[in-house]
Design an enzyme around this catalytic site. Structure first.
Site, PDB file in Angstrom:
ATOM      1  N   HIS A   1       0.823  -1.349  -0.029  1.00  0.00           N
ATOM      2  CA  HIS A   1      -0.031   0.089  -0.013  1.00  0.00           C
ATOM      3  C   HIS A   1       0.843   1.360  -0.063  1.00  0.00           C
ATOM      4  O   HIS A   1       0.292   2.442  -0.375  1.00  0.00           O
ATOM      5  CB  HIS A   1      -0.990   0.126   1.169  1.00  0.00           C
ATOM      6  CG  HIS A   1      -0.141   0.291   2.703  1.00  0.00           C
ATOM      7  ND1 HIS A   1       0.453  -0.665   3.185  1.00  0.00           N
ATOM      8  CD2 HIS A   1      -0.161   1.391   3.231  1.00  0.00           C
ATOM      9  CE1 HIS A   1       0.955  -0.218   4.178  1.00  0.00           C
ATOM     10  NE2 HIS A   1       0.720   1.081   4.217  1.00  0.00           N
TER      11      HIS A   1
HETATM   12  C1  UD1 Z   1      -1.343   5.869   5.674  1.00  0.00           C
HETATM   13  C2  UD1 Z   1       0.045   6.305   5.999  1.00  0.00           C
HETATM   14  C3  UD1 Z   1       0.937   5.140   6.003  1.00  0.00           C
HETATM   15  C4  UD1 Z   1       0.650   3.990   6.612  1.00  0.00           C
HETATM   16  C5  UD1 Z   1      -0.714   3.622   6.179  1.00  0.00           C
HETATM   17  C6  UD1 Z   1      -1.226   2.401   7.095  1.00  0.00           C
HETATM   18  C7  UD1 Z   1       0.400   8.760   5.684  1.00  0.00           C
HETATM   19  C8  UD1 Z   1       1.241   9.793   4.926  1.00  0.00           C
HETATM   20  N1  UD1 Z   1       0.448   7.694   5.235  1.00  0.00           N
HETATM   21  O1  UD1 Z   1      -1.169   5.669   4.223  1.00  0.00           O
HETATM   22  O2  UD1 Z   1       2.305   5.754   6.526  1.00  0.00           O
HETATM   23  O3  UD1 Z   1       1.566   3.037   6.158  1.00  0.00           O
HETATM   24  O4  UD1 Z   1      -1.685   4.904   6.424  1.00  0.00           O
HETATM   25  O5  UD1 Z   1      -2.301   1.825   6.471  1.00  0.00           O
HETATM   26  O6  UD1 Z   1      -0.113   9.156   6.757  1.00  0.00           O
HETATM   27  N2  UD1 Z   1      -8.972   5.037   2.154  1.00  0.00           N
HETATM   28  C9  UD1 Z   1     -10.098   4.360   2.268  1.00  0.00           C
HETATM   29  N3  UD1 Z   1     -10.726   4.033   3.401  1.00  0.00           N
HETATM   30  C10 UD1 Z   1      -9.864   4.063   4.586  1.00  0.00           C
HETATM   31  C11 UD1 Z   1      -8.699   4.675   4.462  1.00  0.00           C
HETATM   32  C12 UD1 Z   1      -8.099   5.223   3.347  1.00  0.00           C
HETATM   33  O7  UD1 Z   1     -10.856   4.269   0.995  1.00  0.00           O
HETATM   34  O8  UD1 Z   1     -10.373   3.627   5.768  1.00  0.00           O
HETATM   35  C13 UD1 Z   1      -8.471   5.294   0.911  1.00  0.00           C
HETATM   36  C14 UD1 Z   1      -8.647   6.754   0.511  1.00  0.00           C
HETATM   37  O9  UD1 Z   1      -8.910   6.734  -0.799  1.00  0.00           O
HETATM   38  C15 UD1 Z   1      -7.397   7.475   0.810  1.00  0.00           C
HETATM   39  C16 UD1 Z   1      -6.476   6.404   0.308  1.00  0.00           C
HETATM   40  O10 UD1 Z   1      -6.975   5.349   0.831  1.00  0.00           O
HETATM   41  O11 UD1 Z   1      -7.234   8.699   0.089  1.00  0.00           O
HETATM   42  C17 UD1 Z   1      -5.128   6.810   1.181  1.00  0.00           C
HETATM   43  O12 UD1 Z   1      -5.216   6.818   2.601  1.00  0.00           O
HETATM   44  P1  UD1 Z   1      -4.446   7.620   3.318  1.00  0.00           P
HETATM   45  O13 UD1 Z   1      -4.631   7.632   4.844  1.00  0.00           O
HETATM   46  O14 UD1 Z   1      -3.925   8.904   2.732  1.00  0.00           O
HETATM   47  O15 UD1 Z   1      -2.902   6.924   3.111  1.00  0.00           O
HETATM   48  P2  UD1 Z   1      -2.437   5.580   3.318  1.00  0.00           P
HETATM   49  O16 UD1 Z   1      -1.989   5.000   1.971  1.00  0.00           O
HETATM   50  O17 UD1 Z   1      -3.672   4.784   4.125  1.00  0.00           O
HETATM   51  N1  UDP Z   2      -2.934  -5.331   9.485  1.00  0.00           N
HETATM   52  C1  UDP Z   2      -3.953  -6.020   9.731  1.00  0.00           C
HETATM   53  N2  UDP Z   2      -4.869  -6.350   8.838  1.00  0.00           N
HETATM   54  C2  UDP Z   2      -4.499  -6.046   7.501  1.00  0.00           C
HETATM   55  C3  UDP Z   2      -3.222  -5.465   7.014  1.00  0.00           C
HETATM   56  C4  UDP Z   2      -2.420  -4.949   8.008  1.00  0.00           C
HETATM   57  O1  UDP Z   2      -4.478  -5.986  11.035  1.00  0.00           O
HETATM   58  O2  UDP Z   2      -5.170  -6.105   6.527  1.00  0.00           O
HETATM   59  C5  UDP Z   2      -2.174  -4.757  10.533  1.00  0.00           C
HETATM   60  C6  UDP Z   2      -0.816  -5.365  10.293  1.00  0.00           C
HETATM   61  O3  UDP Z   2      -0.531  -6.608  11.041  1.00  0.00           O
HETATM   62  C7  UDP Z   2      -0.014  -4.519  11.416  1.00  0.00           C
HETATM   63  C8  UDP Z   2      -0.518  -3.077  10.825  1.00  0.00           C
HETATM   64  O4  UDP Z   2      -2.089  -3.482  10.433  1.00  0.00           O
HETATM   65  O5  UDP Z   2      -0.010  -4.456  12.744  1.00  0.00           O
HETATM   66  C9  UDP Z   2       0.120  -2.293  10.008  1.00  0.00           C
HETATM   67  O6  UDP Z   2      -0.483  -1.419   9.310  1.00  0.00           O
HETATM   68  P1  UDP Z   2      -0.280  -1.084   7.620  1.00  0.00           P
HETATM   69  O7  UDP Z   2       0.626  -2.079   6.915  1.00  0.00           O
HETATM   70  O8  UDP Z   2      -1.290  -0.732   7.117  1.00  0.00           O
HETATM   71  O9  UDP Z   2       0.977   0.335   7.847  1.00  0.00           O
HETATM   72  P2  UDP Z   2       2.381   0.550   8.256  1.00  0.00           P
HETATM   73  O10 UDP Z   2       2.856  -0.433   9.368  1.00  0.00           O
HETATM   74  O11 UDP Z   2       3.152   0.296   6.960  1.00  0.00           O
HETATM   75  O12 UDP Z   2       2.756   1.945   8.742  1.00  0.00           O
END
Ligand code: UD1
Ligand code: UDP
Length: 354
Positions: free
Chosen positions: A207
């Site tokens: 992601h």
């Molecule tokens: C964010 C964090 C990243 C982390 C990740 C964990 C930042 C800059 N990035 O990235 O470090 O690894 O969370 O998962 O803060 N969306 C949905 N539903 C949701 C959430 C997100 O549809 O519940 C979609 C939306 O289109 C949104 C996009 O995902 O715009 C990206 O979400 P965003 O929170 O901006 O960044 P992540 O890629 O989730």
């Molecule tokens: N995770 C989860 N379900 C999923 C994907 C991730 O419970 O489908 C958990 C994962 O085990 C870890 C945390 O979410 O504890 C990590 O989140 P993510 O990979 O979204 O973010 P990052 O660690 O890269 O910031």
């Protein structure tokens, strides 16, 4: 003492769970602010339920949009709450936009900031997470590191006051979940099915912006994943689902896509997988704790200890070698505990209480 904790994204719910428990055990008042960065029930609500995190007192609903817009909205929303509540501490976790917004809002109001998972560095300023963590560290008053390299990274940037190595709060959560999951399987499968796990499989999550926002790299990754000779179970982050649709890419039949899973199901998948393919930060450590080898789909990692221990290999820029690297992944013969003993949260709360 009153502590306001700002969370908003999936990994922060997992990190905050043991700290909330430790606050409650110490009888310390905690106010939870959920920025709403993640809002789907499978990205947020499931973790509150499974990990028994108290419901947030403030839910801001500020997810979506560009970095500046999202962070700016959060800054305004959090500031308003802090002006009313005037806590003694603001606690933030990790490196998301919610982390930075919480830290900035607090420091501008002269409220001390406590950063959990401080000192982590990839040395890659193109990553939004790197900007968030560097800026947060530099305005924090207490900096709790997961391991020694974090302390050293901060020292190199001139930050020594308020720094403490406490271990990793994710280890706390993981340890508890391992105990719940031990010896069980089917009851925690909500999204995957037993058939998906019947044969040897690789667990995939993908992601990060550096993969999903780079169409050339993303397409190359998908091409390589489509060439793998192993079943792949892939809980898809909403961001990645959108990217797959936008780029009109399809995945091979051996790649089974499922919705994001809850934490207990994730621990089961990690335990049962032959290997983990991921660009997640948290998954690299969790793969290690599950004693499952990991191939990290990035150009570098912050969790260098897992690489040094031989359980994690970083793909790097040459995506074309992915399939070959998957074939070469093997389980090392030795394993020793990394990132603490599962009581980081207790140490953090004790440190803040003194
Ligand atoms: C964010 C964090 C990243 C982390 C990740 C964990 C930042 C800059 N990035 O990235 O470090 O690894 O969370 O998962 O803060 N969306 C949905 N539903 C949701 C959430 C997100 O549809 O519940 C979609 C939306 O289109 C949104 C996009 O995902 O715009 C990206 O979400 P965003 O929170 O901006 O960044 P992540 O890629 O989730
Ligand atoms: N995770 C989860 N379900 C999923 C994907 C991730 O419970 O489908 C958990 C994962 O085990 C870890 C945390 O979410 O504890 C990590 O989140 P993510 O990979 O979204 O973010 P990052 O660690 O890269 O910031």
């Amino acid at each position: 003492m009153k502590c306001t904790t700002v969370i908003g994204a999936r990994p922060q719910f997992i990190k905050a769970a043991p700290v909330s428990r430790a606050f409650a055990a110490a009888g310390i008042q905690q106010v939870l602010v959920h920025t709403g960065q993640h809002y789907d029930s499978k990205m947020s609500e499931v973790f509150f339920r499974e990990l028994e995190i108290p419901l947030p007192q403030h839910s801001l609903g500020l997810g979506g949009g560009t970095h500046g817009a999202m962070t700016g909205r959060m800054l305004e929303g959090i500031e308003k709450i802090l002006l009313e509540d005037r806590p003694d501490w603001v606690l933030v976790f990790g490196d998301t936009n919610s982390t930075l917004a919480g830290a900035l809002a607090a420091t501008k109001l002269h409220i001390p900031v406590c950063h959990v998972e401080a000192g982590l560095r990839s040395w890659n300023r193109r990553m939004p997470e790197e900007i968030n963590r560097v800026l947060t560290d530099h305005v924090s008053d207490r900096l709790f590191c997961s391991s020694e390299p974090g302390v050293e990274n901060l020292r190199r940037e001139g930050i020594t006051a308020g720094v403490e190595m406490v271990g990793d709060v994710m280890a706390d959560t993981n340890k508890l979940a391992q105990e719940v999951v031990a010896g069980r399987s089917a009851e925690f499968l909500q999204t995957a099915t037993p058939e998906m796990l019947a044969d040897e499989f690789a667990l995939l999550t993908l992601h990060r912006a550096e993969n999903t926002d780079d169409p050339v790299r993303f397409r190359a990754l998908v091409e390589q994943l489509n060439r793998l000779n192993i079943r792949v179970v892939f809980p898809v982050h909403p961001r990645t689902r959108k990217t797959l649709e936008r780029e009109k890419l399809s995945l091979g039949d051996h790649i089974v896509t499922i919705d994001p899973v809850g934490y207990l199901e994730m621990v089961l998948l990690l335990d049962q997988a032959r290997l983990v393919l991921t660009d997640s930060g948290g998954l690299q450590k969790e793969a290690y704790w599950s004693r499952t080898p990991c191939l990290t789909l990035r150009t570098e990692t912050e969790w260098v200890e897992t690489v040094e221990a031989g359980w994690n290999v970083v793909l790097g820029g040459e995506v074309e070698s992915l399939a070959e690297m998957v074939d070469a992944v093997a389980k090392p013969s030795s394993w020793e505990p990394l990132y603490g003993d599962g009581n980081a949260a207790g140490r953090i709360v004790a440190a803040l209480s003194t």
